[in-house]
Design a protein around this motif. Structure first.
Motif, PDB file in Angstrom:
ATOM      1  N   ASN A 224      57.015  52.976  46.645  1.00 52.07           N
ATOM      2  CA  ASN A 224      56.667  51.470  47.212  1.00 52.07           C
ATOM      3  C   ASN A 224      56.429  50.808  46.075  1.00 52.07           C
ATOM      4  OD1 ASN A 224      54.463  53.352  46.519  1.00 52.07           O
ATOM      5  ND2 ASN A 224      53.580  53.292  48.479  1.00 52.07           N
ATOM      6  N   GLU A 225      57.310  50.942  44.934  1.00 56.07           N
ATOM      7  CA  GLU A 225      57.208  50.312  43.867  1.00 56.07           C
ATOM      8  C   GLU A 225      56.936  48.443  44.094  1.00 56.07           C
ATOM      9  OE1 GLU A 225      59.370  52.722  44.092  1.00 56.07           O
ATOM     10  OE2 GLU A 225      59.410  54.007  42.263  1.00 56.07           O
ATOM     11  N   PRO A 226      57.817  47.920  44.885  1.00 57.09           N
ATOM     12  CA  PRO A 226      57.855  46.629  45.069  1.00 57.09           C
ATOM     13  C   PRO A 226      56.365  46.095  45.611  1.00 57.09           C
ATOM     14  CG  PRO A 226      59.680  47.272  46.066  1.00 57.09           C
ATOM     15  CD  PRO A 226      59.209  48.542  45.581  1.00 57.09           C
ATOM     16  N   VAL A 227      55.496  46.872  46.310  1.00 58.42           N
ATOM     17  CA  VAL A 227      54.248  46.497  46.843  1.00 58.42           C
ATOM     18  C   VAL A 227      53.319  46.661  45.830  1.00 58.42           C
ATOM     19  CG1 VAL A 227      52.537  46.793  48.750  1.00 58.42           C
ATOM     20  CG2 VAL A 227      54.867  47.834  48.784  1.00 58.42           C
ATOM     21  N   VAL A 228      53.465  47.683  44.913  1.00 58.68           N
ATOM     22  CA  VAL A 228      52.749  47.902  43.821  1.00 58.68           C
ATOM     23  C   VAL A 228      52.725  46.808  42.732  1.00 58.68           C
ATOM     24  CG1 VAL A 228      52.076  49.399  41.885  1.00 58.68           C
ATOM     25  CG2 VAL A 228      52.620  50.559  44.161  1.00 58.68           C
ATOM     26  N   ALA A 229      53.976  46.480  42.521  1.00 59.74           N
ATOM     27  CA  ALA A 229      54.289  45.313  41.498  1.00 59.74           C
ATOM     28  C   ALA A 229      53.823  43.874  42.027  1.00 59.74           C
ATOM     29  CB  ALA A 229      55.766  45.190  41.260  1.00 59.74           C
ATOM     30  N   ALA A 230      54.041  43.781  43.425  1.00 64.11           N
ATOM     31  CA  ALA A 230      53.426  42.366  44.122  1.00 64.11           C
ATOM     32  C   ALA A 230      51.859  42.186  43.979  1.00 64.11           C
ATOM     33  CB  ALA A 230      53.959  42.142  45.514  1.00 64.11           C
ATOM     34  N   LEU A 231      51.223  43.406  44.202  1.00 66.71           N
ATOM     35  CA  LEU A 231      49.678  43.328  44.054  1.00 66.71           C
ATOM     36  C   LEU A 231      49.152  43.351  42.882  1.00 66.71           C
ATOM     37  CD1 LEU A 231      49.149  46.525  46.683  1.00 66.71           C
ATOM     38  CD2 LEU A 231      48.564  44.107  47.026  1.00 66.71           C
ATOM     39  N   SER A 232      50.063  44.047  41.866  1.00 72.13           N
ATOM     40  CA  SER A 232      49.566  43.959  40.391  1.00 72.13           C
ATOM     41  C   SER A 232      49.698  42.514  39.806  1.00 72.13           C
ATOM     42  CB  SER A 232      50.730  44.869  39.669  1.00 72.13           C
ATOM     43  OG  SER A 232      50.561  46.306  40.061  1.00 72.13           O
ATOM     44  N   VAL A 233      50.780  41.830  40.354  1.00 69.86           N
ATOM     45  CA  VAL A 233      50.876  40.385  39.868  1.00 69.86           C
ATOM     46  C   VAL A 233      49.673  39.666  40.285  1.00 69.86           C
ATOM     47  CG1 VAL A 233      52.202  38.340  40.218  1.00 69.86           C
ATOM     48  CG2 VAL A 233      53.435  40.467  39.878  1.00 69.86           C
ATOM     49  N   VAL A 234      49.181  39.614  41.587  1.00 74.93           N
ATOM     50  CA  VAL A 234      47.839  39.035  41.928  1.00 74.93           C
ATOM     51  C   VAL A 234      46.716  39.597  41.263  1.00 74.93           C
ATOM     52  CG1 VAL A 234      46.506  38.603  44.011  1.00 74.93           C
ATOM     53  CG2 VAL A 234      48.932  38.771  44.105  1.00 74.93           C
ATOM     54  N   ALA A 235      46.713  41.025  40.737  1.00 75.56           N
ATOM     55  CA  ALA A 235      45.713  41.260  40.206  1.00 75.56           C
ATOM     56  C   ALA A 235      45.803  41.038  38.757  1.00 75.56           C
ATOM     57  CB  ALA A 235      45.683  42.919  40.072  1.00 75.56           C
ATOM     58  N   ILE A 236      46.884  40.680  38.049  1.00 77.36           N
ATOM     59  CA  ILE A 236      46.790  40.187  36.649  1.00 77.36           C
ATOM     60  C   ILE A 236      46.837  38.927  36.454  1.00 77.36           C
ATOM     61  CG2 ILE A 236      48.564  40.176  34.637  1.00 77.36           C
ATOM     62  CD1 ILE A 236      49.615  42.802  35.523  1.00 77.36           C
ATOM     63  N   GLY A 237      47.291  37.996  37.295  1.00 73.71           N
ATOM     64  CA  GLY A 237      47.656  36.578  37.345  1.00 73.71           C
ATOM     65  C   GLY A 237      46.081  35.746  37.350  1.00 73.71           C
ATOM     66  N   PRO A 238      45.223  35.677  38.020  1.00 74.16           N
ATOM     67  CA  PRO A 238      43.900  35.096  37.921  1.00 74.16           C
ATOM     68  C   PRO A 238      43.286  35.176  36.616  1.00 74.16           C
ATOM     69  CG  PRO A 238      44.292  35.853  40.034  1.00 74.16           C
ATOM     70  CD  PRO A 238      45.368  36.477  39.272  1.00 74.16           C
ATOM     71  N   PRO A 239      42.848  36.177  36.051  1.00 70.29           N
ATOM     72  CA  PRO A 239      42.042  36.412  34.625  1.00 70.29           C
ATOM     73  C   PRO A 239      43.004  35.864  33.565  1.00 70.29           C
ATOM     74  CG  PRO A 239      42.243  38.521  36.079  1.00 70.29           C
ATOM     75  CD  PRO A 239      43.265  37.653  36.689  1.00 70.29           C
ATOM     76  N   LEU A 240      44.211  35.924  33.736  1.00 68.89           N
ATOM     77  CA  LEU A 240      45.179  35.457  32.746  1.00 68.89           C
ATOM     78  C   LEU A 240      45.204  33.855  32.722  1.00 68.89           C
ATOM     79  CD1 LEU A 240      46.670  36.992  30.866  1.00 68.89           C
ATOM     80  CD2 LEU A 240      48.821  36.512  32.133  1.00 68.89           C
ATOM     81  N   LEU A 241      45.134  33.291  33.956  1.00 64.94           N
ATOM     82  CA  LEU A 241      45.011  31.606  33.982  1.00 64.94           C
ATOM     83  C   LEU A 241      43.856  31.137  33.478  1.00 64.94           C
ATOM     84  CD1 LEU A 241      46.676  31.166  37.482  1.00 64.94           C
ATOM     85  CD2 LEU A 241      47.545  30.754  34.937  1.00 64.94           C
ATOM     86  N   LEU A 242      42.643  32.131  33.808  1.00 69.70           N
ATOM     87  CA  LEU A 242      41.041  31.768  33.503  1.00 69.70           C
ATOM     88  C   LEU A 242      41.113  31.942  32.112  1.00 69.70           C
ATOM     89  CD1 LEU A 242      38.445  33.135  35.765  1.00 69.70           C
ATOM     90  CD2 LEU A 242      38.616  31.207  34.722  1.00 69.70           C
ATOM     91  N   LEU A 243      41.785  32.968  31.260  1.00 70.11           N
ATOM     92  CA  LEU A 243      41.749  33.200  29.992  1.00 70.11           C
ATOM     93  C   LEU A 243      42.056  31.864  29.226  1.00 70.11           C
ATOM     94  CD1 LEU A 243      41.349  35.021  27.259  1.00 70.11           C
ATOM     95  CD2 LEU A 243      43.887  35.339  27.783  1.00 70.11           C
ATOM     96  N   VAL A 244      43.459  31.466  29.760  1.00 70.70           N
ATOM     97  CA  VAL A 244      43.968  30.205  29.035  1.00 70.70           C
ATOM     98  C   VAL A 244      43.146  29.051  29.114  1.00 70.70           C
ATOM     99  CG1 VAL A 244      45.647  28.331  29.029  1.00 70.70           C
ATOM    100  CG2 VAL A 244      46.259  30.804  29.405  1.00 70.70           C
ATOM    101  N   ALA A 245      42.490  28.798  30.512  1.00 70.12           N
ATOM    102  CA  ALA A 245      41.468  27.931  30.702  1.00 70.12           C
ATOM    103  C   ALA A 245      39.971  28.050  29.671  1.00 70.12           C
ATOM    104  CB  ALA A 245      40.816  27.900  32.250  1.00 70.12           C
ATOM    105  N   VAL A 246      39.458  29.106  29.688  1.00 65.94           N
ATOM    106  CA  VAL A 246      38.393  29.273  28.873  1.00 65.94           C
ATOM    107  C   VAL A 246      38.787  28.916  27.166  1.00 65.94           C
ATOM    108  CG1 VAL A 246      36.902  31.127  27.710  1.00 65.94           C
ATOM    109  CG2 VAL A 246      37.049  30.926  30.256  1.00 65.94           C
ATOM    110  N   GLY A 247      39.892  29.499  27.011  1.00 67.44           N
ATOM    111  CA  GLY A 247      40.313  29.310  25.311  1.00 67.44           C
ATOM    112  C   GLY A 247      40.529  27.565  25.188  1.00 67.44           C
ATOM    113  N   LEU A 248      41.117  26.937  26.098  1.00 69.70           N
ATOM    114  CA  LEU A 248      41.219  25.656  25.928  1.00 69.70           C
ATOM    115  C   LEU A 248      39.779  24.598  25.906  1.00 69.70           C
ATOM    116  CD1 LEU A 248      44.335  24.337  28.517  1.00 69.70           C
ATOM    117  CD2 LEU A 248      44.293  24.776  25.944  1.00 69.70           C
TER     118      LEU A 248
END
Lengths: 277, 299
Positions: A224-248
């Motif tokens: 089930n690689e595609p599901v794992v990958a889709a879930l991982s994208v959602v788990a990685i995305g928000p903190p990454l966006l926040l990091l950019v926001a906090v940096g700015l």
């Protein structure tokens, strides 16, 4: 240093390779072995992730990590304010205590307190939050400590002599001045809650299905690689966006933070405290 | 960590006239919201684990002091400790190496350096469990890497669940290298440029500056970051569980398997394994922090 370009590219590849793998799998419908790229691109993984409870898991993770940040940041900030003011002996003792949650593995903590929480009939979610807040406190305290070390209390004195109340001074002078530190501290606390797997699993008793729990149960299976990958994208995305926001935000805060304390700055302080027009 | 607020110049001493000296007792109160939960949780953990492992807190039956839990899993505890230390050492060594090189290369302000810095920062925010899943997607025999290299599953070595814990070590090394780079990079960013320029003006060559200026400046933070990584790997469960093999197990995997086994009699053994994990983590942390302190004194 142009000679370092290949080394830098290698490092970029080292850090981004796992993420690139996730990105490829997240868009693959069909990808048979020993072919370089997927045969069929599509959103199969995303459909399966949605059916598997992705929105609810995301909501739980957001609520859990925000709760951890909301509790651990003010407590860390208060402790940090205290740490810059107390005597050296108490400061040394407190800083040793603050290292303990970093050293003590979260797994051993939950294996220890699980029985106690059950016997005291503490609700699972409360137990998870409590353990994670303790995990986050060293980080929030440390960040706020470095912030308060570079912070000048004279601004508060100025606001108070100009007639601002204690509350007003806190809200209009102290908090704006330490805002970049607060942002960084709450980001770290948020990450502690966002990333946790084992505390949620043990204390939550398997019923508190957060994003990492969902990723784990899918990743433990095969095919089930595609599901794992889709879930991982959602788990990685928000903190990454926040990091950019906090940096700015941090960059803006640094630019705006006053760099000297003088009589001329009194008017600024007064304006911030809202006591003079 | 970077300084988040620019240091301010101290105000003139005349302000003391307006100020009441802040009472010490009130400052201690400020510490309580952070310290009370920490102390409570640590004491609860250690006493519960101690009592459980000695048979004094059984889920069923009467409490009786016994070291049976330790002797029953003694051999497993020993091999698990060795394996845990080996994985942590390999991962930390790799992480410290890659992290140091990263920190040294991102000090400059070229676009490529910024990209390295960004990709390392992005890696820090990835949860370890998700990182483990991602590394699995990359290096498993059905993963992206063998496909890109055109190798079949038979030609590809068993990196996941294989005999050498390669995928486990890689995941930790990947995430912790980013962490090391962040910590060491922050320590270097504030000071290295001035010293480096001074040394260069005095005629020191590149290698000379690296050896006598940059590395001594990086060393204390490198030791601290390496220690934190090592301790983290010792106590971490999910990566070895997902990417490792089932036997032998590292300490946390052993502890959790015993804890979740249907046999309630295994609970004291789980507590014993958890206590040993904490003990190993504490020992490593003490050695590392002492080394960091000594280093700082010498530097």
């Amino acid at each position: 240093m142009r000679a370092g370009a290949p080394a830098r590219l290698l490092l970029v590849a080292w850090f981004l390779a796992p993420l690139a793998g996730v990105a490829l799998w997240a868009l693959a419908d069909q990808w048979t072995a020993a072919t370089v790229l997927p045969q069929d691109w599509g959103l199969r993984g995303w459909r399966e992730a949605l059916a598997d409870g992705l929105p609810a898991a995301l909501l739980r993770t957001v609520v859990l990590s925000s709760t951890v940040a909301l509790l651990a940041t003010p407590a860390g900030a208060m402790a940090a304010r205290g740490l810059v003011r107390v005597g050296p002996r108490l400061r040394a003792a407190a800083s040793v205590l603050l290292v303990v949650p970093v050293v003590l593995p979260p797994l051993t903590v939950v294996l220890g307190v699980d029985v106690l929480l059950l016997r005291l009939q503490v609700p699972a979610a409360v137990g998870v939050v409590a353990v994670l807040v303790v995990q986050a406190l060293p980080y929030t305290t440390y960040v706020m400590w470095t912030t308060y070390q570079a912070y000048d209390e004279a601004y508060e004195d100025e606001a108070r002599t100009l007639g601002a109340s204690a509350l007003r001074t806190l809200l209009r002078v102290q908090l704006p001045l330490v805002a970049p530190g607060l942002a960084a501290a709450s980001f770290l606390a948020l990450l502690v809650g966002w990333s946790d797997y084992i505390v949620t699993l043990v204390v939550g008793g398997g019923r508190l299905v957060t994003l990492p729990v969902l990723v784990a149960s899918n990743a433990a299976g095969t095919g089930n690689e595609p599901v794992v990958a889709a879930l991982s994208v959602v788990a990685i995305g928000p903190p990454l966006l926040l990091l950019v926001a906090v940096g700015l935000l941090g960059r803006r805060g640094r630019r705006r933070a006053p760099t000297r304390s003088s009589v001329a700055d009194t008017t600024d302080t007064a304006r911030m405290a809202g006591v003079a027009s | 960590m970077t300084r988040l607020v620019t240091p301010l110049v101290k105000p003139p001493p005349s302000r003391r006239l307006f100020q009441r000296p802040p009472s010490r007792r009130r400052q201690v109160l400020l510490l309580l919201p952070a310290l009370v939960p920490i102390v409570a949780l640590v004491l609860a953990t250690l006493s519960a684990l101690g009592l459980q492992s000695l048979g004094l807190m059984p889920l069923v039956g009467r409490p009786r002091v016994s070291a049976a839990a330790y002797t029953a899993v003694g051999a497993d505890l020993l091999s698990a400790t060795g394996l845990t230390l080996a994985i942590a050492a390999a991962a930390t060594l790799l992480a410290v190496g890659v992290g140091l090189v990263t920190a040294l290369l991102v000090v400059s302000f070229t676009p490529l350096s910024r990209l390295v810095r960004l990709s390392a920062a992005a890696t820090v925010t990835v949860p370890h469990l998700v990182g483990a899943a991602a590394v699995g997607l990359l290096v498993a025999d059905s993963g992206v890497l063998p496909r890109v290299l055109g190798l079949s599953a038979q030609q590809w070595p068993d990196l996941v669940a294989g005999p050498f814990w390669v995928a486990v070590v890689l995941e930790y090394a990947w995430k912790e290298a980013a962490f090391v780079a962040l910590v060491v990079g922050a320590a270097l960013a504030t000071r290295v440029a001035q010293y480096d320029e001074t040394a260069a003006l005095l005629g020191a060559g590149r290698l000379h500056r690296l050896r006598h200026v940059t590395l001594p400046l990086a060393a204390p933070s490198l030791v601290v970051a390496g220690t934190i990584s090592f301790v983290y790997v010792v106590g971490s469960y999910e990566v070895a569980w997902l990417l490792g093999r089932t036997y032998p197990e590292p300490l946390p995997v052993l502890a959790y398997r015993l804890f979740s086994s249907a046999d309630l009699a295994a609970r004291p053994e789980a507590a014993a394994a958890a206590l040993v994990t904490s003990l190993v983590a504490t020992a490593v942390a003490s050695v590392g922090l002492l080394a960091a302190r000594r280093w700082r004194v010498h530097a």
